[in-house]
Enzyme design. Structure first.
Site, short mmCIF file in Angstrom:
data_model
loop_
_atom_site.label_atom_id
_atom_site.label_comp_id
_atom_site.label_asym_id
_atom_site.label_seq_id
_atom_site.Cartn_x
_atom_site.Cartn_y
_atom_site.Cartn_z
N HIS A 187 0.80 -1.23 0.00
CA HIS A 187 0.00 0.00 0.00
C HIS A 187 0.84 1.28 0.00
O HIS A 187 0.73 2.08 -0.93
CB HIS A 187 -1.02 -0.02 1.14
CG HIS A 187 -1.60 1.33 1.43
ND1 HIS A 187 -2.39 2.01 0.52
CD2 HIS A 187 -1.45 2.17 2.48
CE1 HIS A 187 -2.72 3.19 1.02
NE2 HIS A 187 -2.15 3.31 2.20
N HIS B 178 4.14 6.83 5.45
CA HIS B 178 2.97 7.53 6.00
C HIS B 178 2.13 6.72 6.98
O HIS B 178 1.47 7.29 7.84
CB HIS B 178 2.10 8.12 4.88
CG HIS B 178 1.14 7.15 4.25
ND1 HIS B 178 1.49 6.37 3.16
CD2 HIS B 178 -0.14 6.81 4.55
CE1 HIS B 178 0.46 5.62 2.82
NE2 HIS B 178 -0.54 5.86 3.65
N GLU C 23 1.20 5.22 12.75
CA GLU C 23 -0.16 4.84 13.12
C GLU C 23 -0.30 3.32 13.26
O GLU C 23 -0.96 2.84 14.17
CB GLU C 23 -1.11 5.34 12.03
CG GLU C 23 -2.55 5.21 12.38
CD GLU C 23 -3.11 6.47 13.00
OE1 GLU C 23 -2.55 6.93 14.00
OE2 GLU C 23 -4.09 6.98 12.45
N ASP C 24 0.33 2.59 12.37
CA ASP C 24 0.05 1.15 12.29
C ASP C 24 1.15 0.24 12.82
O ASP C 24 1.00 -0.97 12.82
CB ASP C 24 -0.22 0.74 10.83
CG ASP C 24 -1.48 1.40 10.29
OD1 ASP C 24 -2.23 1.97 11.11
OD2 ASP C 24 -1.72 1.34 9.07
N ASP D 77 -2.56 8.43 -1.26
CA ASP D 77 -2.97 7.38 -0.33
C ASP D 77 -4.38 6.91 -0.69
O ASP D 77 -4.66 5.72 -0.83
CB ASP D 77 -2.92 7.97 1.09
CG ASP D 77 -3.45 7.04 2.16
OD1 ASP D 77 -3.19 5.83 2.07
OD2 ASP D 77 -4.12 7.54 3.10
N ASP E 101 -21.19 17.15 -24.99
CA ASP E 101 -19.76 16.83 -24.88
C ASP E 101 -19.52 15.38 -24.44
O ASP E 101 -18.55 15.09 -23.78
CB ASP E 101 -19.06 17.81 -23.93
CG ASP E 101 -19.60 17.74 -22.52
OD1 ASP E 101 -20.69 17.16 -22.33
OD2 ASP E 101 -18.93 18.25 -21.61
MN MN Z 1 -2.42 4.75 3.93
#
Ligand code: MN
Length: 501
Positions: A45, A69, A73-74, A137, A258
């Site tokens: 990811h 990123h 958090e994880d 993300d 269009d």
């Molecule tokens: Mn993420």
């Protein structure tokens, strides 16, 4: 790692490569033992998001931050540890991304959810790169949405449609906006998606022949008239944007001109106008359908000339004219500006930041109520803002240097008039204390109206709070003055000499 670098169309310096390699290995190791729903390593990811971002914005620090990123958090690795390894700039970017994630979860059921998120994006806009990471993300999550738990898919897709796609559009990143919209459209409105798709397929089948013909004759005409152009390509309207347009026109597909368009890419703006003139000489234009976004670009910077013409069979086609640079910008938006500037002269990044703030301003203008907007323009500008939370998770954005007093008045006037103290992040604090980015503030109320003094005025930074306090002080002082006057008059009798006869 080789594959990773190869998927980004950019030549990095050996030093930049070294940094990317370090971030790549660091994040990979931190996520070790974590898996996505399909059994793939979780690291797919963040590295996938970095590849998506790298297509448009191959800035090394930003890519490193994208790789990292989800680490704080994880995983067990803290932001502090990342900062120690990669320095404050990358850590700050990651922190911004993490903060955006928090708010999403806190407020998902709140009715001010959209409004809050918009505010938050503005508040963090001090660094536009945080938003770009968050968008990449989300792009990766949407592209691989089948690997997100089913019960979360609808929520993620809705959020993408309501928040992320409009933000990508606002930043002029057309390629991301289009893709985010169509990917979430399928999940949020599956029935409408299928219907629109069927309708579009039919329209395309009907028009295929005449589209080819018109393309051929356009090429011929432009060549014989000596107009230079780089390419002519057909472009098909995106499903979600067709769906929205159909809604607007009572589902009458004949009113939409269009659905397919021919896009002519020119070398210069002058060539665009010259080509327009020639096209109108040979093809009857539909009156009122010429839009000159070159002379007047859209608020997000989009530039192009659109005209609708009739084919021999009497069918309508849209023709779009733009330069290759305009075409590039329509795809990459703000990311294109930023990156070119970074590669060129570093001092231009200030100008871009100013441009970005101006863009946010016009965005604000479109969406929030005018009084609020005007007030925010007068006193406190976006770049110096902090955002703080109420105990319920609502966001208040305030100017940097704002105090507890400003916060209380921002929540509710009544709260400002009845406060005794406050807790900042659970700890007792004074009402004069200055707030910091991300603080959660709880105001301690009293029943009696508080006595406001000049100290209050000194600690207040927002117009709103200052006005309230000033008004209070004026009224209060006037009351005292009046009382003195009354007392004086009662006990004071003018000497006979002055009395009227
Ligand atoms: Mn993420």
């Amino acid at each position: 790692m080789k594959n990773f670098l190869n998927s980004i169309p950019h030549k990095f310096t050996p030093e930049q490569e070294k940094l990317l390699f370090k971030a790549f290995e660091f994040a990979k190791k931190a996520h070790e033992g974590q898996f996505r729903k399909n059994g793939e390593n979780y690291f797919i990811h963040p590295s996938g998001a970095a590849i998506i971002l790298g297509q448009f914005f191959p800035d090394t620090s930003t890519l490193a931050a994208t790789l990292l990123h989800d680490v704080p958090e994880d995983t067990k690795v803290t932001l502090k540890a990342i900062e120690a390894e990669f320095g404050p700039e990358i850590a700050r970017l990651i922190d911004g991304v993490t903060q955006l994630g928090h708010v999403r979860m806190k407020n998902s059921k709140d009715k001010f959810y959209v409004e809050n998120l918009r505010k938050l994006f503005i508040a963090t806009s001090q660094d536009i790169r945080v938003i770009l990471i968050k968008l990449a993300d989300r792009m990766h999550n949407m592209r691989t949405i089948e690997f997100i738990p089913v019960e979360k898919q609808l929520k993620v897709a809705k959020e993408t449609l309501e928040i992320y796609a409009p933000i990508a559009g606002r930043l002029g990143i057309g390629a991301w906006k289009d893709e985010l919209e169509d990917l979430s459209f399928k999940i949020v409105y599956p029935k409408e998606y299928e219907e629109t798709k069927k309708l579009l397929d039919e329209e395309l089948k009907n028009r295929e022949e005449s589209l080819k013909e018109i393309e051929k004759s356009l090429t011929h005409i432009l060549r014989t008239e000596g107009i230079k152009f780089l390419s002519i390509t057909g472009r098909v309207k995106r499903l979600y944007s067709l769906f929205r347009k159909l809604e607007k026109y009572d589902n009458d597909v004949t009113k939409i001109h269009d659905i397919v368009a021919l896009r002519i890419i020119n070398k210069s703006t002058a060539d665009c106008y010259a080509a327009l003139g020639i096209i109108h000489k040979y093809f009857q234009p539909l009156p009122g359908r010429i839009k000159d976004y070159i002379a007047t670009p859209k608020p997000n910077g989009y530039q192009s000339i659109h005209t609708t013409v009739f084919s021999k069979e009497g069918k309508t086609f849209e023709i779009q004219l733009r330069t290759d640079l305009m075409d590039e910008e329509a795809e990459r938006g703000v990311a294109a500006h930023w990156f070119y500037a970074e590669e060129g002269k570093p001092e231009t990044s200030n100008r871009l930041q100013a441009k970005w703030i101006k863009e946010l301003q016009s965005w604000q203008e479109e969406t929030s109520n005018p009084e609020e907007f005007l007030e925010s323009l007068k006193i406190d500008f976006f770049r110096d803002r902090i955002f703080v939370f109420t105990p319920k998770g609502d966001i208040k954005d305030l100017p940097a240097g704002a105090s507890v007093i400003d916060f209380a008045f921002a929540v509710h006037t009544d709260l400002g008039f009845h406060m005794m103290g406050a807790k900042i992040n659970g700890k007792m604090a004074s009402i004069y204390d200055e707030l910091r980015q991300g603080d959660m503030i709880e105001i301690i109320k009293i029943k009696k109206e508080s006595v406001m003094s000049r100290h209050w005025l000194e600690a207040a930074k927002t117009h709103n709070a200052r006005n309230r306090i000033r008004r209070y002080m004026n009224e209060h002082n006037k009351g005292v003055f009046d009382r003195i006057k009354e007392l004086k008059l009662k006990d004071f009798t003018l000497p006979k000499f002055f009395r009227k006869k």
